[in-house]
Design a protein around this motif. Structure first.
Motif, PDB file in Angstrom:
ATOM      1  N   HIS A 111       0.829  -1.205   0.000  1.00 13.26           N
ATOM      2  CA  HIS A 111       0.000   0.000   0.000  1.00 13.26           C
ATOM      3  C   HIS A 111       0.865   1.257   0.000  1.00 13.26           C
ATOM      4  O   HIS A 111       0.488   2.281   0.572  1.00 13.26           O
ATOM      5  CB  HIS A 111      -0.922   0.001   1.217  1.00 13.26           C
ATOM      6  CG  HIS A 111      -1.905  -1.135   1.229  1.00 13.26           C
ATOM      7  ND1 HIS A 111      -2.733  -1.418   0.160  1.00 13.26           N
ATOM      8  CD2 HIS A 111      -2.192  -2.062   2.192  1.00 13.26           C
ATOM      9  CE1 HIS A 111      -3.495  -2.467   0.451  1.00 13.26           C
ATOM     10  NE2 HIS A 111      -3.176  -2.884   1.668  1.00 13.26           N
ATOM     11  N   SER A 112       2.001   1.199  -0.668  1.00  9.78           N
ATOM     12  CA  SER A 112       2.908   2.343  -0.670  1.00  9.78           C
ATOM     13  C   SER A 112       2.295   3.551  -1.367  1.00  9.78           C
ATOM     14  O   SER A 112       2.666   4.691  -1.089  1.00  9.78           O
ATOM     15  CB  SER A 112       4.224   1.976  -1.363  1.00  9.78           C
ATOM     16  OG  SER A 112       4.038   1.785  -2.755  1.00  9.78           O
ATOM     17  N   GLY A 113       1.369   3.300  -2.302  1.00  8.17           N
ATOM     18  CA  GLY A 113       0.779   4.392  -3.051  1.00  8.17           C
ATOM     19  C   GLY A 113       1.665   4.895  -4.171  1.00  8.17           C
ATOM     20  O   GLY A 113       1.323   5.853  -4.869  1.00  8.17           O
ATOM     21  N   ARG A 114       2.816   4.239  -4.362  1.00  7.49           N
ATOM     22  CA  ARG A 114       3.745   4.632  -5.408  1.00  7.49           C
ATOM     23  C   ARG A 114       3.897   3.486  -6.409  1.00  7.49           C
ATOM     24  O   ARG A 114       3.316   2.421  -6.233  1.00  7.49           O
ATOM     25  CB  ARG A 114       5.096   5.004  -4.782  1.00  7.49           C
ATOM     26  CG  ARG A 114       5.000   6.198  -3.839  1.00  7.49           C
ATOM     27  CD  ARG A 114       6.281   6.379  -3.052  1.00  7.49           C
ATOM     28  NE  ARG A 114       7.408   6.781  -3.889  1.00  7.49           N
ATOM     29  CZ  ARG A 114       7.678   8.038  -4.242  1.00  7.49           C
ATOM     30  NH1 ARG A 114       6.875   9.030  -3.852  1.00  7.49           N
ATOM     31  NH2 ARG A 114       8.727   8.332  -4.965  1.00  7.49           N
ATOM     32  N   ILE A 115       4.675   3.718  -7.444  1.00  6.15           N
ATOM     33  CA  ILE A 115       4.978   2.655  -8.392  1.00  6.15           C
ATOM     34  C   ILE A 115       5.918   1.678  -7.692  1.00  6.15           C
ATOM     35  O   ILE A 115       6.999   2.047  -7.240  1.00  6.15           O
ATOM     36  CB  ILE A 115       5.658   3.213  -9.661  1.00  6.15           C
ATOM     37  CG1 ILE A 115       4.773   4.279 -10.310  1.00  6.15           C
ATOM     38  CG2 ILE A 115       5.971   2.091 -10.633  1.00  6.15           C
ATOM     39  CD1 ILE A 115       3.412   3.781 -10.777  1.00  6.15           C
ATOM     40  N   ASP A 116       5.505   0.420  -7.576  1.00 10.54           N
ATOM     41  CA  ASP A 116       6.311  -0.557  -6.854  1.00 10.54           C
ATOM     42  C   ASP A 116       6.572  -1.781  -7.735  1.00 10.54           C
ATOM     43  O   ASP A 116       6.270  -1.790  -8.930  1.00 10.54           O
ATOM     44  CB  ASP A 116       5.640  -0.947  -5.530  1.00 10.54           C
ATOM     45  CG  ASP A 116       4.201  -1.447  -5.719  1.00 10.54           C
ATOM     46  OD1 ASP A 116       3.841  -1.820  -6.862  1.00 10.54           O
ATOM     47  OD2 ASP A 116       3.435  -1.464  -4.742  1.00 10.54           O
TER      48      ASP A 116
END
Length: 236
Positions: A101-106
């Motif tokens: 759930h980083s909210g970034r491109i992972d």
């Protein structure tokens, strides 16, 4: 990572066999009767994720990311689905600051028997604002992006490109734009697939890390475009 957990940082045939059996017996009664097999498969998954986190911390800010934060639940959300099978046919995890759930491109990894396992990352279901930022970058400064995704090592490892593509030109861009193929993309997600034999190798976690290192410049570029605050130009 402890020596004990390090020794378990690999998948065995047990995990793939369990997932294959689950596909053919996707109901709660069978799952609960085979719960110990699932627990063993999940323990192997946790060992691999722990190893990946450890190795990737050398080039990603993952110090406060726990294994449990990266792993997706095996239960499916069937509230709005015609398919009422309660469990997924894969084990999956995402590596990013803080986990899935980083909210970034992972970085996304899916483990599925039948040679369907893969590592992937990139632009997937972007917001309209982020898609506009991507297209602006392609229009004004495509060189950095192309240097990354057209590099020989990148293309060799990630030959598969996934994602929706427009049939027509996006609004505001000419059909004969030199980068029209990139501009038409609504998603740009790169995938490397692994055979079951590769997944079962003792060094599979290290192979995932190698793939993530190749993906990193692309992920970094997207994260900069989408999430970094840009300084407004000073006008006199």
């Amino acid at each position: 990572m402890t020596t004990q957990s390090a020794s378990k940082a690999a998948f065995t045939r047990h995990t793939l066999d369990f997932m294959a059996d689950l596909v053919n017996n996707n109901h709660r009664e069978w799952f609960h009767a085979n719960r110990s097999r699932y627990d063993a498969a999940k323990a192997e998954l946790c060992g691999v994720v722990e190893r990946v986190l450890l190795e990737m911390s050398a080039f990603e800010p993952l110090a406060n990311t726990a294994v449990k934060d990266c792993i997706f639940r095996i239960n499916r959300d069937i509230r709005f689905s015609k398919d009422k099978a309660p469990y997924k046919s894969n084990l999956a995890f995402a590596i990013g600051p803080g986990g899935r759930h980083s909210g970034r491109i992972d970085y996304y990894v899916q483990i599925q028997p039948g040679n369907q396992s893969f590592l992937g990352a990139g632009m997937w279901q972007p917001t309209p604002a982020n898609l506009a930022k991507f297209r602006q970058e392609v229009d004004y400064n495509v060189g950095e992006l192309k240097d990354i995704i057209e590099a020989d090592a990148f293309r060799a490892y990630f030959p598969e490109v996934s994602g929706e593509v427009m049939k027509t030109s996006p609004k505001g861009y000419a059909a004969d734009h030199p980068e029209i193929d990139l501009l038409r993309r609504k998603e740009l997600f790169f995938i490397h697939r692994y055979t079951d034999k590769e997944v079962l190798k003792p060094n599979f976690a290290n192979e995932l890390v190698r793939g993530c290192q190749l993906l990193k410049p692309y992920c970094d570029l997207l994260n900069y475009l989408f999430f970094e605050e840009k300084e407004e130009p000073i006008t006199l």
